[in-house]
Design an enzyme around this catalytic site. Structure first.
Site, short mmCIF file in Angstrom:
data_model
loop_
_atom_site.label_atom_id
_atom_site.label_comp_id
_atom_site.label_asym_id
_atom_site.label_seq_id
_atom_site.Cartn_x
_atom_site.Cartn_y
_atom_site.Cartn_z
N LYS A 63 -2.87 6.94 12.78
CA LYS A 63 -4.49 6.63 13.30
C LYS A 63 -5.35 8.13 12.95
CE LYS A 63 -4.47 2.28 12.46
NZ LYS A 63 -4.70 1.54 11.12
N TYR A 87 2.11 6.20 15.96
CA TYR A 87 1.29 5.27 15.01
C TYR A 87 0.17 5.67 14.53
CZ TYR A 87 -1.92 1.41 15.13
OH TYR A 87 -2.83 0.62 15.02
N VAL A 125 0.85 -1.53 -0.16
CA VAL A 125 0.22 0.23 -0.02
C VAL A 125 0.67 0.80 0.07
CG1 VAL A 125 -2.23 -1.16 0.96
CG2 VAL A 125 -0.31 -0.01 2.20
N SER A 146 -7.53 3.31 14.64
CA SER A 146 -7.71 2.62 16.70
C SER A 146 -8.19 3.71 17.10
CB SER A 146 -6.08 2.71 15.88
OG SER A 146 -5.52 2.17 17.58
N ASN A 188 -8.01 -1.81 5.67
CA ASN A 188 -7.40 -2.60 6.46
C ASN A 188 -5.57 -2.87 7.14
OD1 ASN A 188 -7.71 -4.72 9.29
ND2 ASN A 188 -6.61 -5.03 7.99
N ALA A 205 -0.35 8.90 15.99
CA ALA A 205 -0.80 10.28 14.59
C ALA A 205 -1.84 10.17 13.60
CB ALA A 205 0.83 10.67 14.43
#
Length: 245
Positions: A155, A151, A60, A138, A86, A153
């Site tokens: 999400k 992470y 991705v 999340s 996902n 930030a």
């Protein structure tokens, strides 16, 4: 007849965990699922267990690779009805001790990955005047999480991006929603959560258990389905009550 009968659905990061559970739930509801993952073997393992599903290796973080993957889906199936973003990556560390190279990967996979897939798929949905995008955020992006600052930030960016996209795409009858798992019993969770953290989180969750991938997949399937036809721009936590809004 399932809620997703005759739908063509792409699930990124579908090789394991929440992605695999989501692919399985969508298939059980009647969708033809395209399972993508950086790990082609795990994507194939997921797809082989589902009727009519196919596996495509996709990174991705590679915009051109994502475009090629979507092009292949359209060539084979003619359209994309559902996109489940996902794919994710995390590495636990206090921010002051973190490696900037890990920042780049966390943002590339978790945030840019969603931008890349949406850029490829949304014009197709807009042209058809229908579609559903479900982004996996999340609760770390809603309330913060120690040891996961970058992470969190990324999400949090997904949550804001989801709301903005929902506003832009509503006139095309395309829905965009975000599902935010709390602590969920996956390989990613196990990679940085030792027994003490696992036990502490289990005690903190009102239901006294970690989430299971299927708990999240059930909400993903609902938001992907026409039963959620008047739901867009929403952020739904699946956390057993650990976070409430």
């Amino acid at each position: 007849m399932g809620r997703l009968e005759d739908k063509i659905a792409i699930v990124t990061g579908g090789g394991q965990g929440i992605g695999r559970a989501s692919a399985g739930k969508l298939a059980a509801e009647g969708a033809t699922v395209v399972v993508t993952d950086l790990d082609e073997a795990s994507a194939k393992e997921t797809a082989d267990a589902l009727p009519g599903a196919i596996a495509i290796r996709a990174d991705v973080t590679d915009r051109q690779g994502v475009q090629a993957m979507v092009g292949r889906v359209v060539e084979q199936f003619g359209r994309v009805d559902v996109l489940v973003n996902n794919a994710g990556w995390d590495k636990a560390s206090s921010f002051v001790d973190s490696d900037p190279e890990d920042w780049d990967r966390a943002i590339a996979v978790n945030l840019y990955g969603v931008l890349h897939t949406c850029k490829a798929v949304l014009p197709l949905m807009a042209e058809r005047g229908s579609g559903a995008v479900v982004n996996l955020g999340s609760d770390a992006g809603r309330v913060g999480s120690s040891g996961e600052a970058v992470y969190s930030a990324a999400k949090g960016g997904i949550i804001a991006f989801t709301k903005s996209l929902a506003r832009e795409m509503a006139r095309h009858q395309v829905r965009v929603n975000c599902v935010c798992p709390g602590p969920t019993d996956t390989a990613l969770f196990a990679s940085f959560a030792g027994p003490k953290l696992r036990e502490a989180l289990t005690r903190a969750i009102p239901f006294r258990r970690l989430g299971q991938p299927g708990d999240v997949a059930n909400v993903v399937a609902f938001l992907a389905s026409d039963e959620a036809s008047f739901v867009t721009g929403q952020t739904v936590s699946v956390s057993g009550g650990l976070t409430m809004s």
